[in-house]
Design a protein around this motif. Structure first.
Motif, PDB file in Angstrom:
ATOM      1  N   VAL A 111       0.716  -1.281  -0.097  1.00 41.09           N
ATOM      2  CA  VAL A 111       0.153   0.127   0.115  1.00 41.09           C
ATOM      3  C   VAL A 111       1.353   1.630  -0.062  1.00 41.09           C
ATOM      4  O   VAL A 111       0.903   2.089  -0.828  1.00 41.09           O
ATOM      5  N   LEU A 112       1.544   0.791   0.694  1.00 41.97           N
ATOM      6  CA  LEU A 112       3.049   2.864   0.903  1.00 41.97           C
ATOM      7  C   LEU A 112       3.838   2.662  -0.744  1.00 41.97           C
ATOM      8  O   LEU A 112       3.786   3.845  -0.962  1.00 41.97           O
ATOM      9  N   ARG A 121      -4.435   5.508  -4.199  1.00 38.87           N
ATOM     10  CA  ARG A 121      -5.228   6.155  -3.577  1.00 38.87           C
ATOM     11  C   ARG A 121      -6.190   4.565  -3.454  1.00 38.87           C
ATOM     12  O   ARG A 121      -6.844   4.290  -3.407  1.00 38.87           O
ATOM     13  N   PHE A 122      -6.206   4.750  -1.682  1.00 39.79           N
ATOM     14  CA  PHE A 122      -6.663   3.985  -0.736  1.00 39.79           C
ATOM     15  C   PHE A 122      -7.574   4.158   0.240  1.00 39.79           C
ATOM     16  O   PHE A 122      -7.349   5.376   0.915  1.00 39.79           O
ATOM     17  N   SER A 123      -8.888   4.765   0.498  1.00 42.36           N
ATOM     18  CA  SER A 123     -10.169   4.741   0.793  1.00 42.36           C
ATOM     19  C   SER A 123      -9.410   4.112   2.155  1.00 42.36           C
ATOM     20  O   SER A 123      -9.197   3.222   2.859  1.00 42.36           O
ATOM     21  N   LEU A 128      -9.141   0.431   6.765  1.00 44.26           N
ATOM     22  CA  LEU A 128      -9.395  -0.025   7.824  1.00 44.26           C
ATOM     23  C   LEU A 128     -10.268  -1.703   8.118  1.00 44.26           C
ATOM     24  O   LEU A 128      -9.409  -2.359   8.662  1.00 44.26           O
ATOM     25  N   SER A 129     -10.696  -1.983   6.634  1.00 42.74           N
ATOM     26  CA  SER A 129     -10.877  -3.492   6.564  1.00 42.74           C
ATOM     27  C   SER A 129      -9.829  -4.324   6.528  1.00 42.74           C
ATOM     28  O   SER A 129      -9.211  -5.098   6.756  1.00 42.74           O
ATOM     29  N   LEU A 130      -8.118  -3.563   5.469  1.00 41.40           N
ATOM     30  CA  LEU A 130      -7.044  -4.542   6.092  1.00 41.40           C
ATOM     31  C   LEU A 130      -6.473  -4.344   6.947  1.00 41.40           C
ATOM     32  O   LEU A 130      -5.707  -5.896   7.642  1.00 41.40           O
ATOM     33  N   ARG A 297     -17.761  -1.950  -4.013  1.00 40.29           N
ATOM     34  CA  ARG A 297     -18.567  -0.945  -3.512  1.00 40.29           C
ATOM     35  C   ARG A 297     -17.712   0.559  -4.458  1.00 40.29           C
ATOM     36  O   ARG A 297     -18.824   1.243  -5.042  1.00 40.29           O
ATOM     37  N   GLU A 298     -16.724   0.472  -4.565  1.00 37.34           N
ATOM     38  CA  GLU A 298     -16.184   1.517  -5.130  1.00 37.34           C
ATOM     39  C   GLU A 298     -15.716   1.316  -6.354  1.00 37.34           C
ATOM     40  O   GLU A 298     -15.858   2.148  -7.255  1.00 37.34           O
ATOM     41  N   SER A 299     -15.745  -0.216  -6.789  1.00 35.23           N
ATOM     42  CA  SER A 299     -15.104  -0.720  -8.531  1.00 35.23           C
ATOM     43  C   SER A 299     -16.705   0.137  -9.052  1.00 35.23           C
ATOM     44  O   SER A 299     -16.890   0.622  -9.742  1.00 35.23           O
ATOM     45  N   LYS A 300     -17.949  -0.160  -8.147  1.00 32.91           N
ATOM     46  CA  LYS A 300     -19.631   0.505  -9.200  1.00 32.91           C
ATOM     47  C   LYS A 300     -18.774   1.662  -8.530  1.00 32.91           C
ATOM     48  O   LYS A 300     -19.603   2.515  -9.941  1.00 32.91           O
TER      49      LYS A 300
END
Length: 344
Positions: A111-112, A121-123, A128-130, A297-300
């Motif tokens: 991610v870094l 960008r990671f929401s 949080l889920s990770l 959700r983000e893909s949609k």
């Protein structure tokens, strides 16, 4: 995102999970039960069999090879081969718990790197889920944490090479427009070569035994062949998953495999299992569910945003049709406005 593409992603994820769990069980029997501890050398055989299988498939026209810049393929193959060797060395010089921590560190480090170098960008929801996922896997699999300087250095190098290798797997496929099969076919010989050359020495250093002096009984040979055949599916699905999703998603999938292996070990092999293991696995699965939900959700949302210019064009056509009866001077004004509207 088309339905066919979604089915392809689901299929690649399922293939990756099934083949990885199968090869872990096969290798555990080979190493623990049959006494064949030469993991790095075995991996070189995996990659060589994978290349030979893909070469036959290419000759039978199951896929078309695509030329890739030689320097890129060689460096990519050597990097991936090195990361495998470093992971095995990390396991040899560290406790099991510290090795598991090394594997857990791959996700945040990926991610870094993607945030810094690829501007991805990671929401907060994904992060949080990770975090929940890593917490669960840590509770389930990390026990003793014995540190030493050499082991820590090897773990750091293993993390860095693994993350960069997986990011490049995704980036090369997208930028050079090559399929996972084409990239694996081009790079597998170089991955196999570096492990084939260094594997016997690494294994002898870690086990104080020579792979050449080992007694190859019929059961050992049978499990080696089975392991190599399963590895073809593992290597293919690894490149496929990373290419169609992302390195982070592949690592999330890897931790799902860890949970499944722990569960299979308890149910089939009667390994020790505690309440802590169960709690950790449940938390990890919850984290995976959150990651899947937020990713979809983000893909949609992204698909909707990508489709927005189409709706603008329709509104523009409607706007233009209403004004076709106006004077040429007004039509020029409307045309200028329409161009500005499309640019925005």
């Amino acid at each position: 995102m088309s339905a066919g593409f979604q089915l392809g992603v689901i299929g690649s994820l399922a293939l990756s999970v099934a083949s990885s769990v199968a090869i872990v069980i096969c290798n555990k029997a080979l190493i623990s039960t049959l006494g064949f501890p030469f993991a790095t050398t075995l991996t070189s055989w995996h990659l060589m069999v994978t290349f030979c299988t893909l070469h036959v498939a290419q000759r039978l026209h199951f896929f078309e090879p695509k030329a890739i810049d030689g320097q890129t393929v060689i460096l990519f193959g050597l990097l991936n081969g090195t990361s495998i060797g470093l992971l095995n060395l990390s396991l040899g010089f560290n406790s099991i718990g510290f090795y598991q921590m090394t594997k857990l560190a791959i996700i945040p480090f990926t991610v870094l790197l993607e945030t810094i170098f690829l501007k991805k960008r990671f929401s907060e929801s994904i992060k949080l889920s990770l975090l929940v996922l890593l917490l669960g896997v840590g509770i389930a699999s990390v026990t003793d944490l014995k540190l030493n300087l050499l082991g820590s250095i090897l773990s750091g190098l293993a993390i860095a090479t693994t993350c960069v290798g997986q990011i490049l797997t995704n980036t090369i496929q997208k930028r050079l427009k090559v399929s996972s099969t084409q990239l694996l076919y081009q790079s597998a010989p170089y991955q196999a070569a570096i492990l084939f050359a260094t594997g016997p020495f690494v294994d002898q250093f870690l086990t104080n035994r020579s792979v050449f002096a080992h007694k190859y009984s019929a059961p050992v040979l049978g499990f080696i062949v089975l392991s190599c055949l399963i590895a073809v599916s593992v290597n293919f699905s690894t490149f496929l998953v990373i290419g169609t999703t992302s390195p982070v998603t592949y690592q999330v999938l890897g931790h799902l495999k860890t949970c499944l292996v722990l569960s299979f070990g308890y149910t089939l092999l009667h390994d020790p299992f505690t309440l802590r293991n169960i709690l950790g696995i449940l938390i990890a699965i919850f984290g995976m569910a959150l990651y899947s939900y937020f990713s979809v959700r983000e893909s949609k949302k992204k698909s909707t945003n990508d489709a927005l210019p189409v709706s603008q064009i329709r509104r523009l056509n409607h706007f233009w049709q209403q004004k076709t009866a106006t004077t040429p001077k007004k039509q020029m004004v409307y045309l200028t406005t329409a161009k500005a509207f499309l640019v925005v």
